[in-house]
Structures are given as C-alpha cells and as structure tokens.
Design a protein around this motif. Sequence first.
Motif, PDB file in Angstrom:
ATOM      1  N   THR A  54       0.859  -1.185   0.000  1.00  0.00           N
ATOM      2  CA  THR A  54       0.000   0.000   0.000  1.00  0.00           C
ATOM      3  C   THR A  54       0.897   1.237   0.000  1.00  0.00           C
ATOM      4  OG1 THR A  54      -0.114  -0.077   2.420  1.00  0.00           O
ATOM      5  CG2 THR A  54      -1.890  -1.164   1.184  1.00  0.00           C
ATOM      6  N   HIS A  55       0.366   2.332  -0.483  1.00  0.00           N
ATOM      7  CA  HIS A  55       1.227   3.497  -0.646  1.00  0.00           C
ATOM      8  C   HIS A  55       1.737   4.021   0.693  1.00  0.00           C
ATOM      9  CE1 HIS A  55       2.369   7.721  -1.552  1.00  0.00           C
ATOM     10  NE2 HIS A  55       2.917   7.117  -2.587  1.00  0.00           N
ATOM     11  N   ASP A  56       0.914   3.951   1.726  1.00  0.00           N
ATOM     12  CA  ASP A  56       1.372   4.450   3.016  1.00  0.00           C
ATOM     13  C   ASP A  56       2.568   3.653   3.526  1.00  0.00           C
ATOM     14  OD1 ASP A  56      -0.427   2.307   3.190  1.00  0.00           O
ATOM     15  OD2 ASP A  56      -0.917   2.744   5.266  1.00  0.00           O
ATOM     16  N   LYS A  57       2.563   2.323   3.326  1.00  0.00           N
ATOM     17  CA  LYS A  57       3.698   1.504   3.748  1.00  0.00           C
ATOM     18  C   LYS A  57       4.915   1.741   2.858  1.00  0.00           C
ATOM     19  CE  LYS A  57       1.399  -2.294   6.157  1.00  0.00           C
ATOM     20  NZ  LYS A  57       1.257  -3.775   6.232  1.00  0.00           N
ATOM     21  N   LEU A  58       4.677   1.993   1.580  1.00  0.00           N
ATOM     22  CA  LEU A  58       5.779   2.316   0.667  1.00  0.00           C
ATOM     23  C   LEU A  58       6.478   3.590   1.121  1.00  0.00           C
ATOM     24  CD1 LEU A  58       7.205   1.580  -2.043  1.00  0.00           C
ATOM     25  CD2 LEU A  58       5.534   3.038  -3.186  1.00  0.00           C
ATOM     26  N   VAL A  59       5.686   4.591   1.473  1.00  0.00           N
ATOM     27  CA  VAL A  59       6.246   5.848   1.979  1.00  0.00           C
ATOM     28  C   VAL A  59       7.012   5.600   3.269  1.00  0.00           C
ATOM     29  CG1 VAL A  59       5.619   8.081   2.993  1.00  0.00           C
ATOM     30  CG2 VAL A  59       4.518   7.319   0.872  1.00  0.00           C
ATOM     31  N   GLN A  60       6.427   4.812   4.157  1.00  0.00           N
ATOM     32  CA  GLN A  60       7.065   4.515   5.442  1.00  0.00           C
ATOM     33  C   GLN A  60       8.448   3.888   5.237  1.00  0.00           C
ATOM     34  OE1 GLN A  60       4.834   1.683   7.742  1.00  0.00           O
ATOM     35  NE2 GLN A  60       6.038   1.981   9.607  1.00  0.00           N
ATOM     36  N   GLN A 127      14.405   6.821 -12.297  1.00  0.00           N
ATOM     37  CA  GLN A 127      13.688   5.545 -12.299  1.00  0.00           C
ATOM     38  C   GLN A 127      12.300   5.754 -11.705  1.00  0.00           C
ATOM     39  OE1 GLN A 127      16.954   3.015 -10.439  1.00  0.00           O
ATOM     40  NE2 GLN A 127      16.588   1.863 -12.324  1.00  0.00           N
ATOM     41  N   GLY A 128      11.279   5.528 -12.546  1.00  0.00           N
ATOM     42  CA  GLY A 128       9.895   5.753 -12.133  1.00  0.00           C
ATOM     43  C   GLY A 128       9.094   4.463 -12.202  1.00  0.00           C
ATOM     44  N   PHE A 129       8.218   4.253 -11.208  1.00  0.00           N
ATOM     45  CA  PHE A 129       7.543   2.969 -11.069  1.00  0.00           C
ATOM     46  C   PHE A 129       6.027   3.126 -10.997  1.00  0.00           C
ATOM     47  CE2 PHE A 129      11.791   2.673  -9.292  1.00  0.00           C
ATOM     48  CZ  PHE A 129      12.278   1.481  -9.813  1.00  0.00           C
ATOM     49  N   SER A 130       5.337   2.283 -11.771  1.00  0.00           N
ATOM     50  CA  SER A 130       3.885   2.060 -11.668  1.00  0.00           C
ATOM     51  C   SER A 130       3.060   3.334 -11.814  1.00  0.00           C
ATOM     52  CB  SER A 130       3.551   1.363 -10.337  1.00  0.00           C
ATOM     53  OG  SER A 130       4.154   0.091 -10.271  1.00  0.00           O
ATOM     54  N   ILE A 131       3.209   3.991 -12.960  1.00  0.00           N
ATOM     55  CA  ILE A 131       2.355   5.148 -13.224  1.00  0.00           C
ATOM     56  C   ILE A 131       0.906   4.709 -13.417  1.00  0.00           C
ATOM     57  CG2 ILE A 131       2.551   5.201 -15.744  1.00  0.00           C
ATOM     58  CD1 ILE A 131       2.986   8.302 -15.418  1.00  0.00           C
ATOM     59  N   HIS A 132       0.705   3.444 -13.733  1.00  0.00           N
ATOM     60  CA  HIS A 132      -0.630   2.843 -13.704  1.00  0.00           C
ATOM     61  C   HIS A 132      -0.734   2.033 -12.416  1.00  0.00           C
ATOM     62  CE1 HIS A 132      -0.444   3.125 -18.351  1.00  0.00           C
ATOM     63  NE2 HIS A 132      -1.012   4.208 -17.831  1.00  0.00           N
ATOM     64  N   GLY A 133      -1.648   2.433 -11.542  1.00  0.00           N
ATOM     65  CA  GLY A 133      -1.691   1.874 -10.201  1.00  0.00           C
ATOM     66  C   GLY A 133      -1.973   0.392 -10.160  1.00  0.00           C
ATOM     67  N   ASN A 134      -2.691  -0.140 -11.166  1.00  0.00           N
ATOM     68  CA  ASN A 134      -2.964  -1.576 -11.177  1.00  0.00           C
ATOM     69  C   ASN A 134      -1.926  -2.348 -11.992  1.00  0.00           C
ATOM     70  OD1 ASN A 134      -3.720  -0.883 -13.753  1.00  0.00           O
ATOM     71  ND2 ASN A 134      -5.799  -1.703 -13.621  1.00  0.00           N
ATOM     72  N   SER A 137       3.722  -4.302 -10.007  1.00  0.00           N
ATOM     73  CA  SER A 137       5.020  -4.949  -9.810  1.00  0.00           C
ATOM     74  C   SER A 137       6.151  -3.926  -9.784  1.00  0.00           C
ATOM     75  CB  SER A 137       5.267  -5.988 -10.902  1.00  0.00           C
ATOM     76  OG  SER A 137       5.179  -5.416 -12.196  1.00  0.00           O
ATOM     77  N   GLY A 138       5.971  -2.790 -10.468  1.00  0.00           N
ATOM     78  CA  GLY A 138       6.998  -1.758 -10.471  1.00  0.00           C
ATOM     79  C   GLY A 138       7.235  -1.172  -9.091  1.00  0.00           C
ATOM     80  N   SER A 139       6.173  -0.676  -8.453  1.00  0.00           N
ATOM     81  CA  SER A 139       6.330  -0.064  -7.131  1.00  0.00           C
ATOM     82  C   SER A 139       6.755  -1.078  -6.080  1.00  0.00           C
ATOM     83  CB  SER A 139       5.023   0.626  -6.709  1.00  0.00           C
ATOM     84  OG  SER A 139       4.847   1.840  -7.403  1.00  0.00           O
ATOM     85  N   ASN A 140       6.330  -2.332  -6.230  1.00  0.00           N
ATOM     86  CA  ASN A 140       6.786  -3.364  -5.298  1.00  0.00           C
ATOM     87  C   ASN A 140       8.253  -3.686  -5.525  1.00  0.00           C
ATOM     88  OD1 ASN A 140       4.388  -4.804  -3.587  1.00  0.00           O
ATOM     89  ND2 ASN A 140       3.602  -3.863  -5.457  1.00  0.00           N
ATOM     90  N   ALA A 141       8.692  -3.632  -6.779  1.00  0.00           N
ATOM     91  CA  ALA A 141      10.120  -3.803  -7.065  1.00  0.00           C
ATOM     92  C   ALA A 141      10.929  -2.624  -6.543  1.00  0.00           C
ATOM     93  CB  ALA A 141      10.327  -3.961  -8.567  1.00  0.00           C
ATOM     94  N   ALA A 142      10.296  -1.453  -6.444  1.00  0.00           N
ATOM     95  CA  ALA A 142      11.000  -0.281  -5.929  1.00  0.00           C
ATOM     96  C   ALA A 142      11.475  -0.504  -4.493  1.00  0.00           C
ATOM     97  CB  ALA A 142      10.093   0.943  -5.995  1.00  0.00           C
ATOM     98  N   LEU A 143      10.724  -1.292  -3.717  1.00  0.00           N
ATOM     99  CA  LEU A 143      11.160  -1.637  -2.361  1.00  0.00           C
ATOM    100  C   LEU A 143      12.524  -2.321  -2.396  1.00  0.00           C
ATOM    101  CD1 LEU A 143       7.781  -3.154  -1.123  1.00  0.00           C
ATOM    102  CD2 LEU A 143       8.820  -1.085  -0.174  1.00  0.00           C
ATOM    103  N   LEU A 144      12.649  -3.262  -3.311  1.00  0.00           N
ATOM    104  CA  LEU A 144      13.887  -4.036  -3.417  1.00  0.00           C
ATOM    105  C   LEU A 144      15.027  -3.201  -3.982  1.00  0.00           C
ATOM    106  CD1 LEU A 144      12.218  -7.176  -4.980  1.00  0.00           C
ATOM    107  CD2 LEU A 144      13.160  -7.061  -2.667  1.00  0.00           C
ATOM    108  N   PRO A 170       9.336   6.116  -6.402  1.00  0.00           N
ATOM    109  CA  PRO A 170       8.813   4.773  -6.105  1.00  0.00           C
ATOM    110  C   PRO A 170       7.360   4.559  -6.499  1.00  0.00           C
ATOM    111  CG  PRO A 170       8.969   6.064  -4.097  1.00  0.00           C
ATOM    112  CD  PRO A 170       9.616   6.887  -5.178  1.00  0.00           C
ATOM    113  N   SER A 171       6.613   5.645  -6.686  1.00  0.00           N
ATOM    114  CA  SER A 171       5.213   5.511  -7.101  1.00  0.00           C
ATOM    115  C   SER A 171       4.803   6.751  -7.871  1.00  0.00           C
ATOM    116  CB  SER A 171       4.285   5.318  -5.896  1.00  0.00           C
ATOM    117  OG  SER A 171       2.939   5.311  -6.304  1.00  0.00           O
ATOM    118  N   LEU A 172       4.675   6.603  -9.180  1.00  0.00           N
ATOM    119  CA  LEU A 172       4.255   7.720 -10.010  1.00  0.00           C
ATOM    120  C   LEU A 172       2.763   8.004  -9.878  1.00  0.00           C
ATOM    121  CD1 LEU A 172       6.258   6.665 -13.171  1.00  0.00           C
ATOM    122  CD2 LEU A 172       6.695   8.742 -11.864  1.00  0.00           C
TER     123      LEU A 172
END
Length: 834
Positions: A54-60, A127-134, A137-144, A170-172
């Motif tokens: 979720t975006h809040d956890k990504l930000v965290q 490096q930009g990830f998941s400009i389409h929210g659905n 895999s991009g934003s989840n890969a951003a964690l790694l 990490p999340s466009l």
Amino acid sequence: MRLTILLLALSILNLNAQTQTDLSYYLPQNTTYNKSIPTPQSVIGHDVGEWHITHDKLVQYMQALATASNRITIENRGTTYEGRPLLLLTITSPKNHSNLEQIRQSHMASTENNSVNTSDMPIVVYQGFSIHGNEPSGSNAALLAAYHLAAAESKDVIDLLDQTVILFDPSLNPDGLQRFAYWANTNKSENLNPDPNDREYQEVWPGGRTNHYWFDMNRDWLPVQLPESRARIASFHKWLPNILTDHHEMGTNASFFFQPGIPSRTHPLTPKLNQELTKNIGNYHAKALDKIGSLYYTEESFDDFYYGKGSTFPDINGGIGILFEQASSRGHIQESDNGILTFPFTIRNQFTAALSTLEAAKGMREDILKYQHDFYKNARNEASKENGKAIVFGDEKDAAKTYHLAEILERQHIDFHELKSDFTSNGKRFKKGYAFIIPKNQKNTRLINAMFEKRTTFQDSLFYDVSAWTFPLAFGLDYSEGVSTSNAGTKVESLSMKTGTVSSKSNYAYLMEWHEYYSPKALNAILESGLRAKVGMKQFSTNGKSYDYGTILIPVQNQNKSPEDLYRFLQDVAKDSHINIDAVATGLTQGIDLGSNQFRSLEQPKVALIVGDGIRSYDAGEIWHLFDQRYDMRLTKLDTRSLSRVDLSRYNTIILPSGSPNASVAKDLKQWVQNGGTLIGYRSALNWLNSNKFIKLDFKKMELTAKNISFEQRGDFRGAQVVGGAIFEAYIDRSHPVNFGYKNEKIALFRNNTMYMNPDKQSYNNPIRYSKNPLLSGYISKPNLDSLALTVPYASKRLGQGRVVAFTDNTNFRAFWYGTNKLLMNAIFFREEL
C-alpha cells in the motif's frame, strides 16, 4: 497419464519456487548487505510480494531508508488530489551527496555550453515505477531496488553510486496504487487461487489504473495538467536525466518487453542515435533476464511517437526513455500461457530490469553523456538558424486559455515574451496581454517544434497512442509561425493570470461577454446565488462596445441582493473567474435592447454524470475534473448499478459519457427526458441512444475491402483504419447557442473514433460541420478521411418536452483540450435554446 502427472509435479515445483518471497529470491547472489539498513519486511511487516504494497507503507519504508542510509536523501514534492505525498529519493554515493548541487549545475551546464567536458561526470538516471496503479510490480520492485542501492556492500554497487545520480520515484501514481492494493489484498485467499475467474482478478470500475479523476497519467508528461505530473516534470527539468525508465505491466499471457519499440513508429524529431543507444541498453536487459531464465521480447510492439508518454518524453529532451512491460499477475497468482504467473515473479523481473538499467548507465556513461551534450549542441545550431523568428499565440477575447498554454510552456522551461504592442499576422490580431511570443532561437527549440508542429505524413500508419497534439489547436487559439522577434516585449519571468474586474457600480444592469474560458464558472456562481441572468441570442453594441452572441445580462432590479451588495458580489465573481463585467446605465442599444425577448432567462444547472460499469472511465473522469477543478460546479455522479433507483427529477441535465449503461435504465431515463430533461451523450454512447430510440441519428457506413493483403498483413491493414487521435477542422455557425463564445468561423476538433454522422437536411440544424478537407494534424486513412468530410460531430433533437444532445467527439480530452470545453458548457447552460 504419466506425462500428466509429471507436468503437474513440475507445475507444483514451479509454483513453490515462484511463491517464495524472502529476499534471497530477488537479490543478486554473492552480495552482502549492511545490517544497519532496514529490510523491507522489518518496516512494512511482510515480505515483498506476499501482499501488495500500500502506498502508506511504501512511503514509510522509503523514509526509513533515507533515515538509515547516507546514500539516500528524500523530498516531498507535493501531494496528489487525495493528499498522498509525491516522494523523490536521490540515491548516490555519500561523496556525491556532499557535492550534489555542484554536480547538478555541471550536468546542466553540459546541455548549455559547447565546451564542457563530460567524461568525468556522473550519469543521471530517473527511475519511475507504476504510473498505472494496477500495474503494481513496479512499485513493489521499488522496495527491493531502494534497499539494494542503500545496503549492498559490493564494489560494483559502490562504484555504480560513485558514477551515477539516481532520481528514484517509487510511485508515479499513489492514488491508483493504493486503490489497487486495497482490491488485491482484500480479495486474496490464504490458499492462493490462480483461476483467472476469481474475483481477485476482476477489479471493480474504475479500477486502479488511473489517478483520482480517472486520468491515465502516462499521457500527461507533455500537457502537465495533473499535480503528479507537475511534480515529476519539475524534477525532470531540474536535472535533465540521461535515462528515464518507466515500469509498466501488460496482459497476463505475455512475457517481458523492453525498448526499443517498433522502429518505424519513432517520431521523426527523435535522433536516430537515440534508438541505437536504446538498443545497446537493451543488451544489458537481455543479459540480466537471461541469467534468471525470464522470457522477453523487444522491437515487436509499442512505439516512441507521442511525446506525452514517460518512455518517449525524454527523447525530445536529450535523454533516453525506456519502457518496461511485465506480464501482469493482476493479483497474487494467475494461470497464463507461460505457466503459473506469480506476483513475486513479476516483481523480480522489474527489479532485475531496474538494476540492468543502472549497469547500462554505468557501462555506457560516457557515450550517453556525450549524446545528451551533442543533442543540445545540435539543437542550438538548429535554433541559431531560426534567429529572429518566433511563434505568436493568443486570443484577443480570451486571456485565460492563452495563460494556460503559457503555463505549460513555463513548466516545460520554454522561454516566451509579452507582446511589445498589438499586431496582426496572417489576418489574426494579437493583443498585448492576450498573447505571447516564443523565440525559436532557444535551448528547447526541438521541444517547441514537437508541441506546435502540424504533421500529416507518416512513415507508419499504426500508432500506440495519438498521432497529433498541436497545442494551439488544442487550446483553440490563434497562432502564427515565422513572425519577427521584433514584436517581442519583456521576457516573462513569472507568469500571472489576468485579474478580473467590474467596470463600475450600476443601478441598471451588468453585461458579461461569453468569450473568456472561465465565463461558465462566473455564470454558475451567479445563478447558484439565486440571481437572475439572461443570455443574448443576437449581437448588439452599447457605449461604443460590440457584444457578441451569448453575452450574459444581469439586471440590477428585482434581484435578491441590493444594488450595492450585487456590485460587491460581482466584483468577487469577476476576480475569482478572471473575467471583465461591464456596468451599463441604459437598456437602449444598437441592436437588441436589454429588455428584448432575444435575451432568454437562464436556469441554474443541476447536472448529473453517469458513471460505473459500461462507461469509459477516462471520459467520465475528464468531465468530473472539468466541473470540479476548472468551473467549481457541483456534479452528481450516478452509478449505473443504482441508476434505476434514483429520483432523476433532481437534475435538469444528465451527461452520458462514452459507453452504454444497462438497457434496463433506458425507460426511466427516456421518461425523464420527455418530462423536460436534457441528456448529453458522447461518442459510443450515441449508439446506445440511437438503438434505444432517444434520438434518430444517421450514421455513415464504411465498408473496407482488403485487396492484395496477405494473411500476415491483415493486422496492419485493420490497424491502419483506426483513428487513434488526430485533429480536424470544422466550420461553425456562431449564432447557434452551442457555439456561443467562439469568435472564429472555424474550430479544431480532436477525434479518435470512426463514427460519422450525416448532416440534417435543414442547414440550421448543423451548427458544427467538418470541412471538405478537414485534416489539420495527425494520421487518418484516406477512406476514413473521405467518410469524415462534410459530416457533423453534433446533433440536438427534441424528445417530448426535453432534448437529447449528441457529440461524436470528446470535447474534454485529457484535460488539455481547452479549446472545446465550452461546447459542453454551452449545451448545459443554454440547453433550452439548442
């Protein structure tokens, strides 16, 4: 039987391998990690890929990394419509961080001076990830990727960070990512089910692809109309990155795609070397994906034509854009033609491509830095040949539209000037304060060409997106190329919008012309306050000033405000809407007098918008955004699932965007129209209205016969008949209420469909009509162009006491088609006169 058992066993082994979610599944082998840097699981509470982030956890997690690592700094560049932060991490070596601004200035100097030596400079990668929210895999890969870059202790990573500045987004699309993560997580079962029929893989409308107002934000890099876009474009121009990556997903049965796309579908303004370097970068992706055994392809689909996409926008700005498309699990696990596709597998491919991009940047650093340096050197040489030449654009009666185009230029770092004084070019008058001049001899001259060109010939006839976006046509502005810079006045350093005024206090009446873009906002505020207002159906003049069709009259007498209070109220309206309101002391004019029946009373709009299943969310979102963000008008969104239970009498206007609701609602909706309502339909909704006998429309039928076309060529033959998005010329009858506020006899319309309506036999019922040779810019096949000529994009017919209005074209396209927004507003405010 033994073969079946063996295949089942192999599938189970494959499934078990892919559902492994600890870091060892993703991260490179033989790499040690700094234990003081938190792992994703230690902060977000689950392994990467176990749940959708979720975006809040990504930000965290990104904030935790920035706190723990001296390789990362973080900034919040603003918020989305839903209030989520728009984060950007800068990732580089501690040494570079201590000298970051000097590195940035040197990098920018290399794009501005011929003599700069780039060989020792760090390369800049966005490096930009998941400009389409659905496509998560991009934003989840951003964690790694962020963890790896922050914590890896190998010499390769340390050297990489010394030679690279990474702008890490990490999340466009925070709002869309949050919406989709909620859906996928709330429909996840303990026993993962790969059946594609499961609810987990069937998002409810509108889905998580889009932002708050249902916009596809990967079409907004050039128009820059959304807050998310404005943040990233500001970052882009601050740094001018050498490489920009854009991580997406595609259909479940595909594999993995990386650019280049189809070579023949590259925009002609993009240098050939750009595509050669893109192909060389692709070799790094291939090597990395080969190593982990992932299938991929390149050059067979997608393109680099429309500069409003993330993977193409850098190509006209001296960089290299890279599109990644990963087959989507659309949840946690799903059957596919390539076997069981798991969410962790999709994340690993995206993570692998993120790292291979950085390896390419490091390995090709000098070549790519030199490419960008030469791109701007060559651009300056081209611009110098245009010295003394400029483009002028504006509308002598509409300062707001002119301002909003200038606003885009400002965001794209294009220089422009005020006019020195009024002048005329190609029969059009350009007025100081209502027009601007763009000198061609400047750094971003190629970007200017991309924004203002009209192109009608193409190497290829297939397009992934629109084939035209000429900005002055989109804004409905006059413009002229090749004018002299001698007409230029002061360079605009800080753009500001014209202040609205009321000329003086009146005890008789006020007049407000309808030309300005924000006139509907002003009229809505007036009517919403309970004041009476009328619209002039004919032209007239008074006090030496001519007033056009559609002028709004606000009498002073018999209102709910005293003359003094009315004056103060109108002052606030004029200021807020950036319009001028004229006070008049007499009703006697040259033409229709102010007491004439040719001034028609207006009713406060009470508008509903049909949304939900069966409706195209993009089109609906554009209308919602127009009302909510531009005109401050209340708009009730009626879901198709509950439409049959709604008391429609609350509304006098209902808008049906492209699409079709369930036929079961037709009876109630038709009764509402017959009782006096106005139903406005768009694009494919016209087929629904026609078949359900709301309105009788005469559509042209176009039959195509393939001749000398092989089976292999059939797809291209059909694709060439698609009107993906082009601009066309139409003549307008300015005396008709749907055209009030337009000062020219022609209008530029955006079209991306093949619905062609024959005109009515009565000429006065065809207030908008395509010209005989209507193509202004973009691609259309000759059969389609012949079919479009002299057809009509608008029809309006009575149904009982009400009216049905039909538009074949989208008048609100992607929030930057300012030039035709008023057609919808006219159909709403002047509905009784259509």
